[in-house]
Design an enzyme around this catalytic site. Structure first.
Site, PDB file in Angstrom:
ATOM      1  N   GLU A  99      -3.650   0.752   1.051  1.00 31.78           N
ATOM      2  CA  GLU A  99      -4.424   0.600  -0.183  1.00 31.78           C
ATOM      3  C   GLU A  99      -4.121   1.704  -1.195  1.00 31.78           C
ATOM      4  OE1 GLU A  99      -5.545  -0.395   2.726  1.00 31.78           O
ATOM      5  OE2 GLU A  99      -6.123  -2.451   2.275  1.00 31.78           O
ATOM      6  N   HIS A 126     -17.447  -5.452   5.392  1.00 32.56           N
ATOM      7  CA  HIS A 126     -16.743  -6.507   4.657  1.00 32.56           C
ATOM      8  C   HIS A 126     -17.690  -7.300   3.768  1.00 32.56           C
ATOM      9  CE1 HIS A 126     -13.734  -5.695   7.754  1.00 32.56           C
ATOM     10  NE2 HIS A 126     -12.855  -6.405   7.090  1.00 32.56           N
TER      11      HIS A 126
END
Ligand SMILES: Cc1ncc(C[n+]2csc(CCOP(=O)(O)OP(=O)(O)O)c2C)c(N)n1
Ligand SMILES: [Mg+2]
Lengths: 350, 333
Positions: B59, B128
């Protein structure tokens, strides 16, 4: 295989060095390289003095002793190539051609500073000269450099990006993610690790499980372990030319470890008491400027009188520059409320 | 009438902008094969590997590469698979991208978009499911978009790509399957920074973003049955914030319920409430109330997750309380 002798915290290391395929190389103009290093040295020496006088806003991290890396790599880049550096970035901006005056104005908080008074020493940037910024989060700029190289690859414009960082930076995740991505995508980027043997006050050997912070990690990314004597400007230039040439040809990134030594403290506020005086004294004998001046005197390329005169002239120029800039006005507060967005505005709501 | 899902709207916007501007490039994990939410389906086939790049699970490298490409003049659109993962590249977003233009005196420009799926309600658990638009709102220098309808998903994402500034687009994952009439024509653009008045009523103002807009609309329907007429404002963007629309509505209704999915302890609703307190105090007939996500990590079991999320019922109850002169305890402790 060529070898490089480098003095490290572990003593003298005579390392086998893999060299990338040679680029077409012209002989370096040593006098020119010397003068470039000298200007940076005298600029930073002046900054050191100005800091001690309380005139520099914020900290300043000097690259005294590391000039050969900035100058040697810059000499291998073309205009239009990109470079990025760290908070220890004065040399990298100046080596690409940034204005000494505009950089000094930024450091002294004067109107006309190269970042408009919003960056300071740690964020010196000169896009006009291909220097895309100095970044103060360790390793934070390495992914950015990879993105710039990615853009060159997409456009197939032959551009190369050089990215400078320290030995301590090889321990941060962003370094590994970025080098990996550059290798996987075969991007035209040259990573230059300036191994000055310390991360702040800690000897690098205390915090890496290998001997060489960059070179010993290179194989994890399918790259060659490149080590160069970072105090030898001609050697740095030669290594950089080869790495830049490889990148331009589309053969992917290189990771170069340039071994050097920081002659001053981590920042101007640090006296460097954690280093043995003998170690510093030994390092001074390998000062890249002293070395090149001695070499040129021996070869007859530049006599001692001439190099002394050059030092006196450049030092005088820096003194005069500082005296002039100190007389200049400081920016007023209104500027703080501008320039967050690219149209110059800064509002977040209506 | 042709229908369009929220999911298809993402691809429609990307397709439109990639066709219009060849400097628009995509990168992210699995984007080439359409992504785990199938929001980039078909784009690699149409535009080829030079425009759509599959990345490693990195990321920091994704966000940083977007920054570098934008710096070098492209218009990258990066994908962070789940917005929770912003925590792994927050340096790139908050310290580098957001500040580059300002701290270089305007030398660097960041015309980039980072898309991330956001929000809960699907039982994906605490790592999540978060709504993290409030993280971004703490950082000056980035624009924040979070659409509530397929139409807006298309138009706002297209506008974000054309915008000269860095824009984070939060795509609520519980909305991907929602459908609406496909906007007419094949070119669509919704300007950033303009809230939408979804419903008009003079008794109370309900303010939502992304999935909570639907909750506000449902609540408004229920309130109408009791004779309470509600304004429903869809903020669409947190930065730039259309405070003018919010203030105008609050001055007319005198009562405001702010509905946010991020945790109430420091959600975007607090910023909106502060603006109302400072600038509409004399027009308010009741305290501003927030219905927010709970101040706990998100649990998974259905009843537990529902308990910590805003809902139409909670919104309606809060609004009723205001009109009856009660101050409801809307946000769970
Ligand atoms: C992410 C992060 N952690 C810590 C710091 C504080 N810090 C600034 S410079 C530095 C040492 C970096 O060492 P190195 O990479 O060897 O570079 P050098 O300073 O020697 O040029 C540290 C720890 C920082 N700026 N960013
Ligand atoms: Mg170091």
């Amino acid at each position: 295989m060529p070898r490089a002798t480098c003095v490290t915290t572990f003593g003298e290391v005579d390392a086998p060095v893999a060299t990338p395929p040679r680029a077409e190389q012209t002989a370096p103009d040593l006098r020119d390289l010397y003068e470039r290093m000298l200007r940076i040295r005298q600029f930073e020496a002046k900054v050191d003095v100005l800091y001690r006088q309380g005139r520099v806003r914020g900290p300043a991290h000097l690259g005294l002793g590391q000039e050969a890396i900035a100058v040697g790599v810059a000499a291998a880049l073309r205009s239009g190539d990109f470079s990025l550096g760290t908070y220890r970035g004065h040399a990298h901006a100046l080596a690409r051609g940034a204005s000494e005056e505009a950089v000094l104005r930024e450091l002294l908080g004067r109107v006309g500073g190269i970042c408009g008074g919003k960056g300071g020493s740690m964020h010196i940037t000169s896009v006009e000269h291909g220097y895309y910024g100095s970044y103060a989060i360790v390793g934070g700029h390495i992914p950015t450099a990879v993105g710039m190289a990615w853009a060159s690859r997409i456009r197939r414009d032959g551009g190369v990006t050089a990215c400078f960082f320290g030995d301590g930076t090889t321990n941060i995740g962003a370094f590994h993610e970025a080098v990996n991505l550059a290798a996987v995508w075969s991007l035209p980027v040259v990573f230059v690790c300036e191994n000055n043997l310390y991360m702040e006050y800690t000897p690098i050997g205390d915090v890496i499980p290998v001997e060489r912070p960059a070179a010993d990690r290179a194989s994890a990314y399918g790259l060659a372990p490149l080590v160069v004597d970072g105090n030898d400007v001609a050697a740095v230039r030669e290594m950089a030319l080869a790495a830049v040439d490889r990148a331009r040809r589309g053969d992917g990134p290189s990771l170069v470890e340039a071994v050097t030594y920081r002659l001053g403290g981590h920042s101007v506020a640090d006296g460097g008491a954690y280093r043995h005086p003998d170690e510093v004294a030994a390092a001074r004998t390998r000062d890249p400027l002293v070395r090149l001046a001695t070499e040129m005197a021996q070869s007859g390329e530049m006599g001692v009188d001439e190099s002394d005169a050059l030092v006196t002239r450049v030092k005088g120029e820096m003194d005069a520059l500082a005296a002039r800039v100190l007389e200049e006005p400081t920016p007023d507060a209104a500027g703080a409320w501008t320039g967050m967005w690219s149209d110059g505005s800064a509002a977040w709501r209506n | 009438m042709a229908q369009l899902t929220f999911r298809e709207a993402v691809a429609a916007a990307l397709d439109q902008e990639m066709a219009r501007d060849e400097t628009v490039v995509l990168l992210g994990e699995d984007v080439g094969s359409g992504g785990v939410f199938k929001t980039t389906a078909g784009l690699k086939e149409r535009f080829g590997p030079d425009r759509v790049w599959d990345t490693p699970i990195s990321e920091q490298a994704i966000a940083g590469a977007a920054m570098g490409a934008a710096t070098a003049g492209l218009r990258p659109v990066a994908e962070i698979m789940f917005s929770d993962f912003y925590a792994t590249c927050w340096d790139q977003v908050a310290n580098e991208i957001a500040k580059a233009c300002y701290m270089t005196g305007g030398q660097l420009r960041m015309p980039l978009v980072i898309r991330g799926t956001n929000g809960g309600g699907l039982g994906f658990g605490a790592q999540h499911s978060q709504s993290v638009e409030n993280w971004a709102m703490c950082v000056p220098g980035i624009k924040i978009v979070s659409p509530s309808t397929p139409d807006d998903m298309w138009g706002l994402l297209a506008a974000a790509i054309r915008d000269p500034e860095p824009v984070l687009v939060f795509e609520h994952k519980a909305l991907f399957g929602t459908k609406a009439e496909r906007p007419a024509g094949d070119h669509h653009l919704v300007p950033l920074g303009e809230a939408a008045l979804r419903r008009r009523g003079d008794d109370v103002t309900l303010i939502g973003l992304a999935r909570t807009v639907g909750m506000c609309e449902q609540a408004a329907t229920a309130l109408a049955e009791d004779g309470i007429a509600a304004d429903v404002i869809d903020l669409r963007c947190l930065v730039p914030l259309d405070a003018a629309t919010v203030l105008a509505s609050a001055r007319r209704t005198g009562r405001v319920v702010i509905v946010e999915e991020n945790p109430g302890q420091l959600g975007w609703g607090a910023a909106v409430a502060a603006i109302l307190a400072e600038e509409a105090f004399h027009d308010l007939r009741a305290p501003v109330v927030r219905v927010s996500g709970g101040n706990v990590p998100l649990p998974v079991a259905t009843a537990m997750e529902a308990a910590v999320m805003p809902s139409a019922e909670k919104v309606a109850a809060a609004a009723r309380g205001l009109t009856e002169g009660r101050i409801p305890a809307a946000t769970p402790a």
